[in-house]
Enzyme design. Sequence first.
Site, PDB file in Angstrom:
ATOM      1  N   CYS A   2     -12.306 -22.859  -0.421  1.00 25.64           N
ATOM      2  CA  CYS A   2     -12.402 -23.609  -1.323  1.00 25.64           C
ATOM      3  C   CYS A   2     -13.569 -23.638  -2.379  1.00 25.64           C
ATOM      4  CB  CYS A   2     -12.513 -24.944  -0.880  1.00 25.64           C
ATOM      5  SG  CYS A   2     -11.015 -25.314  -0.780  1.00 25.64           S
ATOM      6  N   ARG A  27     -11.282 -19.478  -6.080  1.00 27.31           N
ATOM      7  CA  ARG A  27     -11.333 -19.434  -4.339  1.00 27.31           C
ATOM      8  C   ARG A  27     -10.650 -20.339  -4.488  1.00 27.31           C
ATOM      9  NH1 ARG A  27     -16.314 -17.976  -2.083  1.00 27.31           N
ATOM     10  NH2 ARG A  27     -15.684 -19.682  -0.977  1.00 27.31           N
ATOM     11  N   TRP A  72      -8.421 -25.280  -2.656  1.00 29.54           N
ATOM     12  CA  TRP A  72      -6.986 -24.472  -2.129  1.00 29.54           C
ATOM     13  C   TRP A  72      -6.572 -25.241  -0.475  1.00 29.54           C
ATOM     14  CZ3 TRP A  72      -5.199 -22.059   2.349  1.00 29.54           C
ATOM     15  CH2 TRP A  72      -4.182 -21.358   2.361  1.00 29.54           C
ATOM     16  N   ASN A  98     -15.818 -27.482   2.056  1.00 23.48           N
ATOM     17  CA  ASN A  98     -14.715 -25.981   2.568  1.00 23.48           C
ATOM     18  C   ASN A  98     -14.604 -25.428   4.391  1.00 23.48           C
ATOM     19  OD1 ASN A  98     -13.553 -23.523   2.418  1.00 23.48           O
ATOM     20  ND2 ASN A  98     -15.348 -22.731   2.159  1.00 23.48           N
ATOM     21  N   GLY A  99     -12.975 -25.110   4.606  1.00 24.71           N
ATOM     22  CA  GLY A  99     -13.467 -25.088   5.992  1.00 24.71           C
ATOM     23  C   GLY A  99     -11.749 -25.743   6.902  1.00 24.71           C
ATOM     24  N   GLU A 466       2.227  -2.597   0.843  1.00 25.05           N
ATOM     25  CA  GLU A 466       0.371  -3.245  -0.395  1.00 25.05           C
ATOM     26  C   GLU A 466       1.808  -3.330  -1.927  1.00 25.05           C
ATOM     27  OE1 GLU A 466      -1.552  -4.429   0.107  1.00 25.05           O
ATOM     28  OE2 GLU A 466      -2.441  -4.627  -1.896  1.00 25.05           O
ATOM     29  N   LYS A 470       1.992  -6.422  -3.682  1.00 23.17           N
ATOM     30  CA  LYS A 470       1.418  -6.752  -4.709  1.00 23.17           C
ATOM     31  C   LYS A 470       2.488  -8.106  -6.549  1.00 23.17           C
ATOM     32  CE  LYS A 470      -1.963  -6.462  -4.912  1.00 23.17           C
ATOM     33  NZ  LYS A 470      -2.789  -6.646  -3.627  1.00 23.17           N
ATOM     34  N   GLU A 473       2.938 -11.359  -4.245  1.00 22.23           N
ATOM     35  CA  GLU A 473       1.754 -12.683  -4.763  1.00 22.23           C
ATOM     36  C   GLU A 473       1.456 -12.778  -6.108  1.00 22.23           C
ATOM     37  OE1 GLU A 473      -1.702 -11.700  -3.048  1.00 22.23           O
ATOM     38  OE2 GLU A 473      -1.414  -9.810  -3.476  1.00 22.23           O
ATOM     39  N   HIS A 489      17.675   0.025   9.732  1.00 20.50           N
ATOM     40  CA  HIS A 489      17.506  -0.422  10.899  1.00 20.50           C
ATOM     41  C   HIS A 489      17.691  -2.365  11.134  1.00 20.50           C
ATOM     42  CE1 HIS A 489      16.525   3.297  13.127  1.00 20.50           C
ATOM     43  NE2 HIS A 489      16.250   3.380  12.137  1.00 20.50           N
ATOM     44  N   LYS A 583      -9.029 -15.922  -3.888  1.00 20.07           N
ATOM     45  CA  LYS A 583      -9.305 -15.275  -4.042  1.00 20.07           C
ATOM     46  C   LYS A 583     -10.255 -15.132  -2.228  1.00 20.07           C
ATOM     47  CE  LYS A 583     -10.203 -11.274  -5.012  1.00 20.07           C
ATOM     48  NZ  LYS A 583      -9.833 -10.191  -5.139  1.00 20.07           N
TER      49      LYS A 583
HETATM   50  C1  AGP Z   1      -5.197  -9.262  -2.074  1.00 19.07           C
HETATM   51  O1  AGP Z   1      -4.081  -8.981  -3.234  1.00 19.07           O
HETATM   52  C2  AGP Z   1      -4.122 -10.321  -0.957  1.00 19.07           C
HETATM   53  N1  AGP Z   1      -4.793 -11.404  -2.538  1.00 19.07           N
HETATM   54  C3  AGP Z   1      -5.272 -10.942   0.018  1.00 19.07           C
HETATM   55  O2  AGP Z   1      -4.069 -10.345   1.066  1.00 19.07           O
HETATM   56  C4  AGP Z   1      -6.193 -10.409   0.599  1.00 19.07           C
HETATM   57  O3  AGP Z   1      -6.690  -9.003   0.480  1.00 19.07           O
HETATM   58  C5  AGP Z   1      -6.601 -10.479   1.830  1.00 19.07           C
HETATM   59  O4  AGP Z   1      -7.139 -12.665   1.877  1.00 19.07           O
HETATM   60  C6  AGP Z   1      -8.214  -9.826   2.327  1.00 19.07           C
HETATM   61  O5  AGP Z   1      -9.315 -10.561   1.830  1.00 19.07           O
HETATM   62  P1  AGP Z   1     -10.536 -10.175   1.594  1.00 19.07           P
HETATM   63  O6  AGP Z   1     -10.189  -8.270   0.983  1.00 19.07           O
HETATM   64  O7  AGP Z   1     -11.641 -10.489   0.844  1.00 19.07           O
HETATM   65  O8  AGP Z   1     -11.223  -9.613   2.994  1.00 19.07           O
END
Ligand code: AGP
Length: 588
Positions: A2, A27, A72, A98-99, A466, A470, A473, A489, A583
Site C-alpha cells: 500500500c 503501489r 492493495w 501498510n503491512g 517470464e 507478463k 498479469e 509430461h 508494484k
Molecule cells: C513483475 O512483472 C511482477 N509484477 C512481480 O512478479 C515482481 O517481479 C515481484 O513482485 C518482485 O518484485 P521486486 O523485483 O520489486 O522484488
Amino acid sequence: MCGIVGFVGKGDAKKFVIEALKKLEYRGYDSWGISFVEGNNLRVFKETGKISEIFPEKIQAKTRLAIGHTRWATHGGVTKLNAHPHTDCKQNIAVVHNGIINNFESLKTDLEKKGHKFISETDTEVIPHLVEENLNKNNSLLEAFQITLNKLQGDFAICLIVSKENKIYVAASGCPLAIGIGKDAKYISSDLLAFAGFTSEVVFVRDGTMAEVGENLKIYDIKTGNEKKVVFQKIPTQIHQAERGNFKHFLFKEINEQPKTLEKIVAMDQKEIETNAALIRNSFGTFFTACGTAYHAALSAEYLFARFAKMHVNTAIASEFPAFENFITDKTLLFAISQSGETADVIEAVKTARAKKAKVFSLLNNPDSTLGRLSDVVMITPAGREIAVLSTKAFTSQLGILYLLSCATAGGLDKAKKNLKDASKSVSEILKSSNIDQIKKLAQKLKNSKNLFTIGRGFNFPTALEAALKIKEVSYIHAEGFAGGELKHGTIALIEKDVPCIVFAANDETKDAILSNAQEIKARGGYIIGVSPKNHPVFDYWLKVADVSDLSPIVNIVPIQVLAYFLALEKGLDPDKPRNLAKSVTVK
Ligand code: AGP
C-alpha cells in the site's frame, strides 16, 4: 503493497496528500482515503477505485495536517468500509497502515469485549481502537501509541492523527517509512517518490522506532520509549516522478527504454563488476533469492553461471527460502534480486541469512530501499525508476548485469560487454514500428484465448516462465510456462485445436529439441508462435529476433513484453495498473 502519506506544517495538507497518493498509486490501487483535522474535527473521506479516476480535489478543506492511503487489499475485500483511514469508536483517531497485523483477531476480540465497535474486516482497524483504549487509561497520546505498538505482532508502517492534536504519530517495523524535512512542513511517506519536488532531506523511520512529527521531530524506541537521535540524510534529487513523455503508458515507455538501459550496463564501472564477480567466485556457495520476475532473473543466473563461470549456484523463490536456510552459513553469499528493494519475502530471507552471518549482495533498481540498507554489497541497475507494475526494463537489466558478472568470474568481461552491446542493438531492432505492428496483429489474434502456453529450453526455460507471467498479469489470459521437454509430461493433454503456444527457439544447442517439442504440440492442433532468428515450417506465426545465443533471454523476452502490452490494450485493460496487483509487494 500500500502507499501511506502524511503532511504537517504550513501549506495545503490535503493537496500534498492527494498528489502524493497519485504518485504512489502504483503501489496499490483497490481504494484510497484521506483524513485531516479541520478546526478540532477529524474528517475522513474514502472511496474504492483508483484515486486518479476520482476527483478528490473536490474535497473542500483548509488543513495543515493530513494523512492518506492507497490500498492493495490484504485482509477484507475491496469495499469503502475496508478502505483506509480507519478510526476509533468516536472518530477522534485516524490511522493509515501498510503491512499485516498477524494477531489482529485476538486483539479485536478483546477490544469487542470491552465494548469497541468495528465496522471493517481489516486488520488495521484494531490500531485506532487500541490507542483509544489506552488513552482511556490516562496515558498520554505518545504512551498510548507506544503501548499499542508493543501489542502488535507483524509488519507495519503507520501514520496516526488525533482530532485535537497538531502532530502526526508514525511508526515502522518491517515496512518502509520516511519523513521528508521541508522548510515549513514535514512530509511522511512509505515511498520516497512522494517527496519529489518537495525535499531531498529525509529521516528514515527505522524498524522498531516511532516518531512524533510536528513543528519538531522526535524519534523514540518502541520497546523502551527512550528518545533516539534523529539522523538526517540526503536522497538523490533525481528521485522524481518518471514522466510518461509522449508514451500513453509507462509500460510501453519502459519497454522502449531497454536498449538505452542495456547500453548503460555496458558502460557500468568495470572495477565494480570485477570486484563483485570475485566476491561470487570466492564465496563458498552463492544462493540467489527473489520473487516473481526477479526470480526468473535469478533462475537465469543458475544457467548463466553454469555456462560462463562453470559454477553451481543455488536459487530459491524467496517465500520458499526457509526450507533451505540450513544450507546458509557464514561463508555463504546470499544474492538477493529485487526491483523495488521492498519485497517482504526477500527481506525476510535476507534477515535470515544475516542472522547466520552470511554476506548479503543485493541487485536492486531502487537506490534507497530496505533491502539496500540490509545488504553488505549493493549493485544498482541503471534502469531508472520503473512505474508500471510489470517489471520489464528492470528484468532485462538484471539479466544484463548477471551475464556480465558470470562472464567476469571467468575473465570474459570484455567479450561479454561486446555481446551485450549487440543485444542492445537487437532489442532496438525488435522495437522498430514494422515489428511492433506485427506483434500488434498477433495480439488481435490471441486476445480471446482462454489458455496460452510458452516453452523454452536451457537459457530460455526461465524466459518461458517470464513470458507467461507478463501475459497473464496484464491481459488476464491464463498463460503457463514450461521447460520444453516438460509439456508432454501431462499438460499436453490440454492442447487442442488452436491453443496458442509460444516457442523460444534460440540458435543454440537446444534448437532441434525445442522444435521437435513444437511439432508435438502442432500435431495436436496447437497454434505455434515461434520466437526465433530463423523461420521454420512448424511456426504458424514467426516473431523474428536476432541471433544472439548467449543473450537470447534478453532479446527473446522483448517481443513478448510488447505482446502483453497490446493484449491488455486489445482487451481494454490498464497496462500500467493491472487488477489485484501492486508494484511493491511489502507483505508476506
Ligand atoms: C513483475 O512483472 C511482477 N509484477 C512481480 O512478479 C515482481 O517481479 C515481484 O513482485 C518482485 O518484485 P521486486 O523485483 O520489486 O522484488
